[in-house]
Design a protein around this motif. Structure first.
Motif: not given
Ligand SMILES: Nc1nc2c(ncn2[C@@H]2O[C@H](COP(=O)(O)OP(=O)(O)OP(=O)(O)O)[C@@H](O)[C@H]2O)c(=O)[nH]1
Ligand SMILES: [Mg+2]
Length: 311
Positions: A244-248, A285-292, A227-230
């Motif tokens: 905004h986070t990226l899930i790798y 908290v507004h949490l956005e997650m993108w899977v990459k 997980v990376e906090i973007e």
């Protein structure tokens, strides 16, 4: 300084490495001793990836604990980085607490040799005093099962002091902590007394998301996620933090599994994580997650470094 003046000459301060096989309960033990959640915990082995520092400040002593990744024999660059992190903790520690799953070895004495024989020489070579927390005793049907295990352990680690405990119950931790304080050197605190950890809120947030990911995924899949906090933006007028986070994931097929049918899995991870993050940050908290997909990232030294793993 006023704080220095209050510290008595017999105040203790020192660094303790929590070390041991995966899933033994190291992170649970740390959280329980500190009385708050610093390290994430899951029933899956290899949950902890980084060295997590937890600080216990009491009037008579400050104990700085290093939680570490479980020591195992899996191959690959990610695993090598985890092992390195675990062993590095010994370099600065003044005491090792080896945490073992006492229930596992009481039930399966043969697996003790497999898991700890390889550790014993490195631990002994470190020259540091060794305590063994024989954890999960709450799971033993009959406490008599402990005796042969304690005997077996004192054969493998003749110098060690043994402490039957349950990090979860909890049970026996006060005795362990008292002994830890006894062996630590005299000295003033290294950290302010209200500081419970050195990890950043940003890192803690990424760990909470990783914990929910681990809990929601089956079998091997969690090991391939990171997980990376973007982006992290505070919006004071709404008392809200947008994250905004990226899930790798390590392969394309894993992306669908993380997202789940019609996005259900990702949504549930998001709901669980948001609740906990919001409590931690004391804010909406507004949490956005993108899977990459990042093919084979577990073998990519540059990416591992970005995650704080490896050199
Ligand atoms: N019954 C019982 N379960 C425990 C105890 N301590 C930990 N557990 C459980 O064991 C599992 C692993 O706990 P962790 O604290 O994540 O173990 P760890 O040693 O940090 O694991 P890694 O980070 O993967 O190396 C979790 O499901 C915990 O709830 C205990 O004393 N009793
Ligand atoms: Mg852990």
């Amino acid at each position: 300084m006023e704080q220095d003046m209050k510290i008595s000459a017999d105040h203790k301060c020192g660094l303790v490495a929590l070390i041991g096989p995966p899933n033994a309960g190291k992170s649970t033990l740390l959280n329980e001793i500190l009385g708050q959640k610093i390290a994430i915990v899951t029933p899956k082995p290899q949950t902890t990836r980084n060295q997590i520092t937890g600080i216990l400040s009491e009037p008579d002593a400050q104990v700085v604990f290093f939680d570490t990744p479980g020591i195992h024999r899996r191959k690959g660059k990610l695993n090598r980085a985890l092992l390195q992190t675990a062993w590095q903790a010994l370099a600065s520690a003044q005491l090792i607490v080896l945490v073992l799953d006492g229930h596992l070895y009481a039930e399966k004495p043969n697996s003790l040799d497999r898991d700890v024989k390889s550790l014993s020489s490195s631990l002994q070579e470190s020259g540091l005093p060794l305590f063994i927390a024989v954890n999960k005793v709450d799971r033993l049907k009959d406490k008599k099962q402990l005796l042969p295990l304690l005997e077996q352990l004192s054969n493998v680690f003749p110098e060690a002091e043994l402490f039957p405990v349950s990090a979860l119950a909890p049970h026996g931790l006060d005795v362990l902590l008292k002994r830890i304080k006894t062996v630590l050197p005299f000295g003033p605190p290294m950290f302010p007394e209200d500081q419970a950890s050195t990890i950043s809120l940003r890192f803690m947030v990424s760990e909470i998301i990783r914990e929910k990911l681990f809990l929601s995924l089956q079998q091997e899949l969690p090991y391939g996620t990171a997980v990376e906090i973007e982006k992290w933006e505070e919006i004071p007028e709404r008392n809200q933090i947008q994250i905004h986070t990226l899930i790798y994931v390590a392969s394309k097929s894993h992306k669908g599994m993380v997202i789940g049918k019609s996005g259900a899995n990702l949504k549930s991870i998001g709901t669980q994580a948001r609740g906990e993050i919001s409590e931690l940050l004391e804010s909406k908290v507004h949490l956005e997650m993108w899977v990459k997909v990042r093919d084979n990232w577990t073998e990519d030294p540059g990416f591992l470094r970005m995650l704080g793993l490896g050199e």
